[in-house]
Design an enzyme around this catalytic site. Structure first.
Site, short mmCIF file in Angstrom:
data_model
loop_
_atom_site.label_atom_id
_atom_site.label_comp_id
_atom_site.label_asym_id
_atom_site.label_seq_id
_atom_site.Cartn_x
_atom_site.Cartn_y
_atom_site.Cartn_z
N CYS A 213 38.39 -20.84 -20.55
CA CYS A 213 39.47 -22.33 -19.69
C CYS A 213 39.24 -23.21 -19.48
O CYS A 213 37.50 -22.80 -18.54
CB CYS A 213 40.44 -21.21 -19.43
SG CYS A 213 41.67 -20.09 -20.51
N ARG B 117 34.98 -24.78 -23.55
CA ARG B 117 34.97 -23.34 -22.43
C ARG B 117 36.29 -22.92 -23.51
O ARG B 117 37.29 -21.91 -23.04
CB ARG B 117 35.88 -23.79 -21.42
CG ARG B 117 34.73 -24.94 -20.59
CD ARG B 117 35.19 -25.16 -19.06
NE ARG B 117 34.94 -24.10 -18.52
CZ ARG B 117 34.31 -22.87 -17.99
NH1 ARG B 117 33.51 -23.61 -17.39
NH2 ARG B 117 34.68 -21.43 -17.12
N TRP C 34 41.45 -20.82 -23.65
CA TRP C 34 40.70 -19.57 -24.57
C TRP C 34 41.68 -18.23 -23.33
O TRP C 34 41.73 -17.91 -22.78
CB TRP C 34 39.55 -19.43 -24.00
CG TRP C 34 38.59 -18.43 -24.97
CD1 TRP C 34 38.71 -18.75 -25.83
CD2 TRP C 34 38.41 -16.69 -25.09
NE1 TRP C 34 38.05 -17.75 -26.51
CE2 TRP C 34 38.30 -16.50 -25.98
CE3 TRP C 34 39.18 -15.89 -23.91
CZ2 TRP C 34 38.23 -15.39 -26.10
CZ3 TRP C 34 39.12 -14.77 -24.24
CH2 TRP C 34 37.80 -14.22 -25.09
N ASN D 204 41.71 -20.47 -14.95
CA ASN D 204 40.58 -20.00 -15.76
C ASN D 204 40.50 -19.19 -15.06
O ASN D 204 39.35 -18.30 -13.42
CB ASN D 204 39.77 -20.38 -15.99
CG ASN D 204 38.17 -19.72 -16.28
OD1 ASN D 204 38.68 -19.61 -16.96
ND2 ASN D 204 37.23 -20.86 -15.47
N GLY D 205 40.71 -17.75 -15.74
CA GLY D 205 40.31 -16.29 -15.51
C GLY D 205 40.78 -15.31 -15.61
O GLY D 205 42.19 -15.21 -16.65
N GLU E 132 18.68 -13.82 -33.52
CA GLU E 132 19.12 -15.09 -33.02
C GLU E 132 19.80 -15.46 -34.26
O GLU E 132 20.51 -16.84 -34.67
CB GLU E 132 17.89 -15.58 -31.68
CG GLU E 132 18.46 -17.52 -31.81
CD GLU E 132 19.65 -17.46 -31.42
OE1 GLU E 132 20.37 -16.34 -30.52
OE2 GLU E 132 20.10 -18.34 -30.60
N LYS F 55 23.26 -17.38 -35.04
CA LYS F 55 23.48 -18.73 -35.58
C LYS F 55 24.38 -18.60 -36.15
O LYS F 55 25.66 -19.54 -36.50
CB LYS F 55 21.68 -19.20 -35.11
CG LYS F 55 21.99 -19.10 -33.94
CD LYS F 55 22.39 -20.46 -32.86
CE LYS F 55 22.99 -19.86 -32.25
NZ LYS F 55 22.40 -19.37 -30.42
N GLU G 250 28.09 -17.30 -36.69
CA GLU G 250 28.91 -17.78 -34.83
C GLU G 250 29.88 -18.59 -35.35
O GLU G 250 31.30 -19.16 -35.55
CB GLU G 250 28.55 -17.74 -33.66
CG GLU G 250 28.07 -18.22 -33.41
CD GLU G 250 26.67 -18.89 -32.15
OE1 GLU G 250 27.65 -18.31 -31.03
OE2 GLU G 250 25.70 -18.91 -31.69
N HIS H 196 14.96 1.78 -43.60
CA HIS H 196 15.62 3.02 -42.65
C HIS H 196 16.90 2.33 -42.93
O HIS H 196 18.46 3.43 -42.33
CB HIS H 196 15.44 3.01 -41.07
CG HIS H 196 14.01 3.23 -41.20
ND1 HIS H 196 13.54 5.00 -41.04
CD2 HIS H 196 13.22 2.52 -41.22
CE1 HIS H 196 12.15 5.07 -40.87
NE2 HIS H 196 11.94 3.74 -41.12
N LYS I 242 32.14 -21.17 -24.84
CA LYS I 242 30.95 -22.11 -24.62
C LYS I 242 30.61 -20.78 -23.66
O LYS I 242 29.54 -19.79 -23.57
CB LYS I 242 31.09 -23.07 -24.56
CG LYS I 242 29.56 -23.73 -23.99
CD LYS I 242 28.58 -23.43 -24.71
CE LYS I 242 26.68 -24.37 -23.80
NZ LYS I 242 26.19 -22.75 -25.40
O1 M6R Z 1 25.96 -19.24 -20.41
P1 M6R Z 1 25.43 -17.24 -21.41
O2 M6R Z 1 23.99 -17.99 -21.68
O3 M6R Z 1 25.51 -16.79 -20.27
O4 M6R Z 1 26.27 -17.29 -22.21
C1 M6R Z 1 25.85 -16.01 -22.99
C2 M6R Z 1 26.82 -15.67 -24.76
O5 M6R Z 1 27.60 -16.46 -24.21
C3 M6R Z 1 25.98 -16.97 -24.94
O6 M6R Z 1 24.65 -17.29 -25.63
C4 M6R Z 1 26.52 -16.88 -26.70
O7 M6R Z 1 26.16 -15.64 -27.81
C5 M6R Z 1 26.43 -18.76 -27.88
N1 M6R Z 1 27.38 -18.34 -28.85
C6 M6R Z 1 25.39 -17.82 -28.71
O8 M6R Z 1 24.95 -19.06 -29.28
#
Ligand code: M6R
Length: 615
Positions: free
Chosen positions: A2, A27, A74, A100-101, A488, A492, A495, A511, A610
């Site tokens: 949020c 956010r 969110w 937010n929270g 990674e 990517k 997501e 395995h 984010k």
């Molecule tokens: O702000 P942070 O680096 O702590 O965030 C961690 C994850 O939420 C963040 O890396 C998330 O996995 C991304 N969407 C990946 O692209």
């Protein structure tokens, strides 16, 4: 998650708030809403969807006023719809709040208020908070400022809030605990901005105050803000200087922030190493390390805590610290670490890695580690963020605001800082040879140029991704330093394109996952030349023998893999410990172009935010 933004001053509040919401939309983007105060009236507009939907919804209505609050959501409690959208009001519509929270004890509070005759329109915890404030204010006949403090003493959970009162057009009350809140200070107290981060007001002021946990602030036009904590002690106002340009917050001609941020990496790596590695590349210094050498050199072990992409960077960090410093390293998901009863004490150094510096689980892991006596080192991007403030020391990655939900330039910045961290300690411990040390520093300095070279393959990667939009599943393989990169690359892709993807250490394929291989299941193999290259070649043969399609990242001049793989992308040579910083670029571009071709919302993928400020 949020985003919240509030304004009070001489400008029309509506355009400031809407622009601010756009900046904070990373956010959360399930619903949006705004409350504007004007001539003793309060106009509230809320709708499901994005900020653009809110703008359409508001069009033609009264948006006058020089004060207001706004929110992009969110969803946590209650489905994303207009009723659950913020701002939420007290039953008499006198108070409006954005939040937010999560208020963890909201059900208990709600029941108590219901007994007093309060009714609720939404399913949210936030409505409970505003009704509680109203109840306290009415029954104690106190000011809004006092009522907020009393209410927050009864609350368990996390909050960044801003509250306004109908008819009280010169005042906003705000508070925070575990969720971020920054106050932008206009000239001579003539205007104020309140927001989840500095991006909504960076273009209007460069003076910022970061509220601390359990602080409540009263903002009044013409007065210096008054900050008190929940035990009623007044805090000093610490105004910091903001160093952010508007161009960092805009797409700068790119169709998406993600593409802009991928392309920024030659510059962001340069910014990350600037002033830290000397000109001949014979020495690296991180002040966070130098100032705490005793603690760091005597560490029995390092524990890296992080989430998502930052966790992947942590895995590469582990490999480097173990190889070069010869100290054991554990890498933990922060969300698991905080609940697994970890064995941590003052002999450990915990390294928290987080782009936003606000991830709730990573912050909680930091607090847990500190409570057990560990020394905590932070690697963050957002200056002044909660994790940066809660750690004993640390290093900023300095890659500038990352706005696309998919982390790109932060990952390369994090790995770069972890490399410099390992080099500083290895040198002091004398666990690295001078030749290797200097080779790696030279390698770090060459990264911006190497990344520029790889970025030139953009069109080739775009064409390649067009071939694979059909895929429903993808496998990513890598070994050693490249294993976290496989994770990674898969993250990517899933997501932002919503294609299911798994990252695996190449040899683990036998395995289990090998059963999935057929002509419909493509595999992306990171097969750049390193100390286990031959083993990776065998893994590719195993995939080809089962009819699998292979895309391989290889080092320029490669012969073996190139003759086996269906598609290859050639990477410039770089020391194997630095290779992930270069090789992640094609993985980022590949995911980006597939997502674009599938018509996905690249910068704001569904269900994600984010900054994950809830656990
Ligand atoms: O702000 P942070 O680096 O702590 O965030 C961690 C994850 O939420 C963040 O890396 C998330 O996995 C991304 N969407 C990946 O692209």
């Amino acid at each position: 998650m949020c985003g919240i933004v509030a304004y009070i001053g001489k400008r029309e509040a509506y355009p400031v708030l809407i622009k601010g919401l756009h900046r904070l939309e990373y956010r959360g983007y399930d619903s949006a809403g705004i409350a504007l105060l004007h001539k003793k009236e309060m106009n509230i507009y809320k709708t499901k969807g994005k900020v653009a939907d809110l703008e359409k919804f508001v069009a033609g209505n009264d948006t006058q006023g020089h004060m207001g609050i706004a929110h992009t959501r969110w969803a946590t409690h209650g489905v994303p719809n207009a009723i659950n959208a913020h701002p939420h009001c007290s039953g008499n519509n006198n108070l409006a709040i954005i939040h937010n929270g999560i208020i963890e004890n909201y059900l208990l509070l709600k029941k108590a208020l219901q007994k007093q005759g309060y009714t609720f329109k939404s399913d949210t915890d936030t409505e409970v908070l505003v009704q509680l404030i109203d109840y306290i204010k009415t029954n104690n006949n106190c000011s809004l400022f006092d009522a907020v403090q009393t209410a927050l003493r009864k609350v368990v959970g996390a909050y960044a809030i801003a509250i306004v009162e109908k008819g009280n057009e010169g005042e906003i009350i705000a508070a925070r605990k575990s969720s971020p809140l920054a106050i932008g200070m206009g000239k001579d107290n003539e205007e104020f901005f309140i927001a989840s981060d500095v991006t909504p007001f960076a273009e209007y002021t460069n003076k910022v105050v970061y509220l601390k946990d359990e602080e409540v602030v009263r903002i009044r036009l013409g007065e210096s803000p008054k900050i008190v904590n929940l035990d009623k002690t007044e805090s000093e106002i610490n105004v910091e200087h903001l160093n952010m340009s508007l161009s960092q917050l805009e797409k700068g001609g790119y169709p998406h922030f993600m593409l802009k941020e991928i392309n920024e990496q030659p510059q962001t790596i340069l910014d990350c190493i600037r002033g830290r590695i000397n000109r001949p590349a014979t020495d690296v210094k991180l002040s966070g390390v130098m100032d705490h050498m005793d603690k760091l050199l005597s560490a029995r072990r390092f524990i890296i805590v992080a989430c998502g992409t930052s966790w992947h960077a942590g895995l590469i960090g582990k490999h480097m610290i173990e190889e070069f410093c010869r100290v054991p390293v554990q890498v933990e998901y922060a969300s698991e670490f905080r609940y697994c009863c970890p064995v941590v004490d003052e002999q450990d150094v915990v390294i928290a890695v987080s782009q936003s510096g606000e991830t709730a689980d990573t912050l909680a892991a930091v607090q847990l580690a500190k409570s057990k006596g560990a020394f905590v080192y932070g690697i963050c991007n957002v200056v002044g963020s909660s994790i940066a403030r809660n750690t004993d020391t640390g290093t900023y990655i300095h890659v500038g605001p990352e706005i696309g939900v998919a982390s790109t330039k932060a990952f390369t910045g994090q790995v770069t800082v972890l490399t410099m961290f390992a080099m500083c300690i290895a040198k002091m411990k004398r666990t690295i040879s001078k030749e290797r040390y200097e080779k790696i520093l030279k390698g770090l300095k060459s990264l911006p140029d190497l990344i520029k070279e790889v970025l030139q393959y953009g069109n080739k990667i775009k064409d390649l991704s067009a071939v694979f939009t059909y895929a429903h599943n993808f496998l990513y393989l890598g070994r050693g330093y490249n294993y976290p990169l496989a994770l990674e690359g898969a993250l990517k892709l899933k997501e932002i394109s919503y294609i299911h993807a798994e990252g695996y250490p190449s040899a683990e394929m036998k395995h289990g996952p090998i059963a999935l291989i057929d002509h419909e299941m493509p595999t992306f193999v990171i097969a750049t030349s390193d100390s286990i290259y031959e083993k990776t070649v065998s893994n590719i043969q195993e995939i080809k023998a089962r009819g699998g399609k292979v895309i391989a990242l290889v080092t320029k001049g490669d012969k073996f893999v190139s003759s086996m793989a269906d598609y290859i992308l050639e990477m410039p040579y770089v020391d194997e410990c630095l290779a992930p910083i270069v090789s992640c670029i094609p993985l980022q571009l590949f995911a980006y172009y597939i997502a674009v071709q599938k018509g996905r919302n690249v910068d704001q993928p569904r269900n994600l935010a984010k900054s994950v400020t809830v656990e």
